[in-house]
Each structure stands twice: as structure tokens, then as C-alpha cells.
Design an enzyme around this catalytic site. Structure first.
Site: not given
Length: 244
Positions: A141, A154
Site C-alpha cells: 500500500s 496497518y
């Protein structure tokens, strides 16, 4: 160099029951590949296999469980004898301030986003050796490069994924196994575990979110390169975000 033909290539896709994994399965089958779909929601995998036909196989698997991962890749070995692509796509995030977060939510994210990548990659390596153009490709990401308030754990998992692949690429290069990381911005998927659909929709509309198909195209582009060509990192953003 000529792009490689994906006809007959064998791919394992984790998190294949929806979103990017589902889109990748459709696109790889269109290119002639055989896909093994892995996810916890077996009923959704079965429905996708119905659509894709004989080129697809569904295997229920929680990538955070090493025993289930071992069984997944043993099934691939028995059926196909080897593997050409591992697409580590399974992942999730829990939103909220770290000060208020729960250790059980840390574990859930670490199991899915990091341990799942480690377990699957290690199990796949023996099956990838000796296969021209073999590749491990994983979804990280932009949150693996930049911290975002509310997504600290995360972010930690995705930073780890980037670092792991940087080292793994150097380890596996002599074996001819390519290692690639896809780093998307916001994507229309079911990824936000505790974020309402309305909030996700509002956020993604604001940032001109990618579709799952956009990210799947990036995967196929990198995998279809000539076996001697490696696309190490793919940052996937909408054109509007980079236009002047």
C-alpha cells in the site's frame, strides 16, 4: 523483449473471494492461466469457480494459519506439480487511534497482512524454482511508505511487507524468481474492517479511488514481462492524482 505468454501458467491468489483478488482471477483466466483461489469465504470462491470454469480451483484457507497454508500449497503441488505466480493479496485494516486499539485487532491485522505473506511465500518458493518467469507479487500500500493517522498497525504491517520483499528479491534473484510489490492508493474494496460503507464511499470519492480491476491490471502487466525482466515496485494511482 517479448512479453511472456500466460497460457497454462499456474497462479495462487490469496484473498480471492472479493475485490482485487477476484478481479485478478478473472483477468488471469482471460489470459489463459490456471488459478487457485484461496480465501476464508469458501462459498464465495465456489461461486467464482462456477463463473470461471475449469481454469479455476477453490481452496478454503486462512493465510494466518500455517497449517492451512501448508495444505493449500501441498494441494497445488499434487495437482499442478509446480507454481508460476503467488499473488499475496489477502489483507485487512482496523481503523482507529492506536491509544484506543485492542491487541486482538493488532494480531488480526498482523496475521493477515504479514504472517500470511510470510507463510505463503515460504511455502511457494520450492514450487516456483525452475519455472521460467516465476514470480511472487504482493499487495502492500502507499500506507507502506507513509504513516496515516488512524491506521498505525496497518501501516506497520505494510512497511514490513515492503522491507521483506526488498530482502527476498535479493535472495531469490539467483534462482530466477522475481519478487514484485504493488502499492496502491485508495481502492474500492471491502478492506476496511470496521469502517462503514458510507464512510469508505465518501473517502474514496474524494481521492478518486482506484478500482480492483486497475490493481489487477498492474499485477498482470508485471507478471507478463519477459522472464528476465522484473518490475520491482508498482505505485498505482489514478491519473488525476499525478496530472499537473
Amino acid at each position: 523483449m517479448k512479453m511472456q505468454d500466460l497460457t497454462g501458467k499456474v497462479a495462487v491468489i490469496t484473498g480471492a473471494s472479493s475485490g482485487i483478488g477476484e478481479a485478478a482471477a478473472r483477468l488471469l483466466v482471460e489470459e489463459g492461466a490456471k488459478v487457485v483461489l484461496a480465501a476464508r469465504r469458501k462459498e464465495r470462491l465456489d461461486a467464482l469457480v462456477e463463473e470461471l470454469g475449469d481454469s479455476a480451483t477453490a481452496i478454503g484457507c486462512d493465510v494466518g494459519d500455517p497449517g492451512e497454508v501448508t495444505a493449500l500449497f501441498e494441494a497445488v503441488r499434487e495437482r499442478f506439480g509446480g507454481l508460476d505466480l503467488l499473488f499475496n493479496n489477502a489483507g485487512m485494516g482496523v481503523n482507529g487511534p492506536f491509544a484506543d486499539s485492542k491487541p486482538e485487532d493488532w494480531k488480526t491485522q498482523i496475521d493477515a497482512n504479514l504472517y500470511g505473506v510470510l507463510y505463503c511465500s515460504q511455502a511457494a518458493i520450492p514450487l516456483l524454482r525452475g519455472r521460467p518467469g516465476a514470480m511472487i507479487s504482493s499487495v502492500s500500500s502507499v500506507g507502506g511508505r507513509y504513516g496515516i493517522a488512524g491506521w498505525s498497525v496497518y501501516n506497520a504491517t505494510k512497511f514490513a511487507v515492503v522491507g521483506f520483499h526488498d530482502a527476498l528479491r535479493k535472495e531469490l534473484g539467483p534462482d530466477g524468481i522475481r519478487v514484485s510489490v504493488i502499492e496502491p492508493g485508495a481502492v474500492w474494496t471491502e478492506w476496511g474492517h470496521n469502517v462503514s460503507e458510507e464512510a469508505m464511499r465518501e473517502r474514496r470519492a474524494t481521492v478518486d479511488a482506484l478500482t480492483a480491476e486497475d490493481v489487477a491490471q498492474a499485477l498482470v502487466y508485471s507478471f507478463a514481462q519477459h522472464p528476465r525482466v522484473l518490475v520491482e515496485e508498482i505505485l498505482v494511482r489514478p491519473v488525476k492524482q499525478i496530472a499537473p
